[in-house]
Design an enzyme around this catalytic site. Structure first.
Site, short mmCIF file in Angstrom:
data_model
loop_
_atom_site.label_atom_id
_atom_site.label_comp_id
_atom_site.label_asym_id
_atom_site.label_seq_id
_atom_site.Cartn_x
_atom_site.Cartn_y
_atom_site.Cartn_z
N GLY A 1 0.71 -0.42 -0.05
CA GLY A 1 -0.34 0.67 0.06
C GLY A 1 0.92 1.22 0.47
N GLY B 1 -0.48 3.98 -1.26
CA GLY B 1 -1.04 4.99 -1.56
C GLY B 1 -1.29 5.58 -3.24
N SER C 1 4.54 7.02 3.49
CA SER C 1 6.03 5.96 4.67
C SER C 1 7.09 5.53 3.84
CB SER C 1 4.89 4.95 4.69
OG SER C 1 3.85 5.12 5.52
N ASP D 1 2.09 -2.26 -4.56
CA ASP D 1 0.12 -1.05 -4.68
C ASP D 1 -0.02 -1.77 -5.55
OD1 ASP D 1 -0.47 1.53 -2.96
OD2 ASP D 1 -1.89 1.08 -5.29
N HIS E 1 -7.13 -2.51 3.48
CA HIS E 1 -8.10 -2.60 4.67
C HIS E 1 -9.47 -3.27 4.96
CE1 HIS E 1 -4.67 0.66 5.46
NE2 HIS E 1 -5.35 1.23 4.16
N GLU F 1 -1.93 -2.97 9.39
CA GLU F 1 -2.39 -1.58 10.21
C GLU F 1 -4.06 -1.34 9.70
OE1 GLU F 1 1.82 1.34 9.37
OE2 GLU F 1 -0.27 1.70 7.85
#
Length: 198
Positions: free
Chosen positions: A39, A41, A59, A76, A123, A148
């Site tokens: 991930g 973003g 990150s 990603d 997520h 997370e």
């Protein structure tokens, strides 16, 4: 983290994971650690879980600075988010597709064990468990795997899966659920931390 546009921590951040990470990852600070994060973003509105105010790759850049001897990898589903910089390399991955995850782990840069794996991707329970089950074997001995942004509503399902499936399937791994208080976020400020035995 906040300086790079990540939401993992900082004053009034949506998440305050850095309070946990500063303790969890302390031993790696000046080591040639291998870090992977799912991930990166995405600002693409057609991509699931598009960031509202983030910067793709934030990150990874923060990890590179925090761990000056680290090699940082990421993946990603959004091809437009992929990039390569000094000590950072990223790959395509759909975390719901086990064949694609296997292809990810077959990349020459990712064949050796990783010291830290972080899932900050889809997520969802389905997405998190799909990646976890296909990736735990790629964690180094003593390494740490973190999921997370676990939504409060999925916590009972996580507990059930850990107790009835993972505790038996992965006896060499310790599973710890971390619920963090945060006045900014009463929705998904939760982590699953997994440590592989030495």
């Amino acid at each position: 983290m906040k300086d790079y546009g990540s939401d993992k921590g900082g004053l009034k951040a949506w998440h305050n994971y850095t309070t946990v990470y500063s303790v969890l990852f302390k031993k790696y600070r000046n080591q040639p650690v291998r870090i992977f994060e799912m991930g990166l973003g995405s600002n693409n509105p057609d991509t699931p879980f598009t960031m509202r105010n983030g910067r793709p790759g934030a990150s990874l850049r923060a990890w590179r600075e925090l761990f000056p001897r680290a090699y940082v990898y990421g993946a990603d589903i959004d091809h437009d988010s992929l990039f390569q910089e000094e000590r950072i390399k990223t790959f395509y991955c759909d975390q719901l597709d086990h064949a694609v995850i296997r292809q990810l782990w077959s990349q020459p840069d990712l064949r050796d064990p990783l010291d830290i794996i972080i899932d900050d991707g889809l997520h969802t329970l389905e997405g998190n468990t799909s990646l976890l089950e296909a990736s735990l074997d790629h964690l180094s001995r003593g390494g740490i795997y973190v999921v997370e942004d676990i939504e409060h509503g999925t916590v009972p399902s996580w507990y059930e899966r850990i107790e009835t499936v993972y505790s038996k399937q992965y006896p060499a791994y310790e599973f710890v659920f971390v619920a963090l208080p945060n006045p900014q976020n009463d929705y998904d400020n939760n982590l699953l931390v997994i440590r592989r035995a030495e």
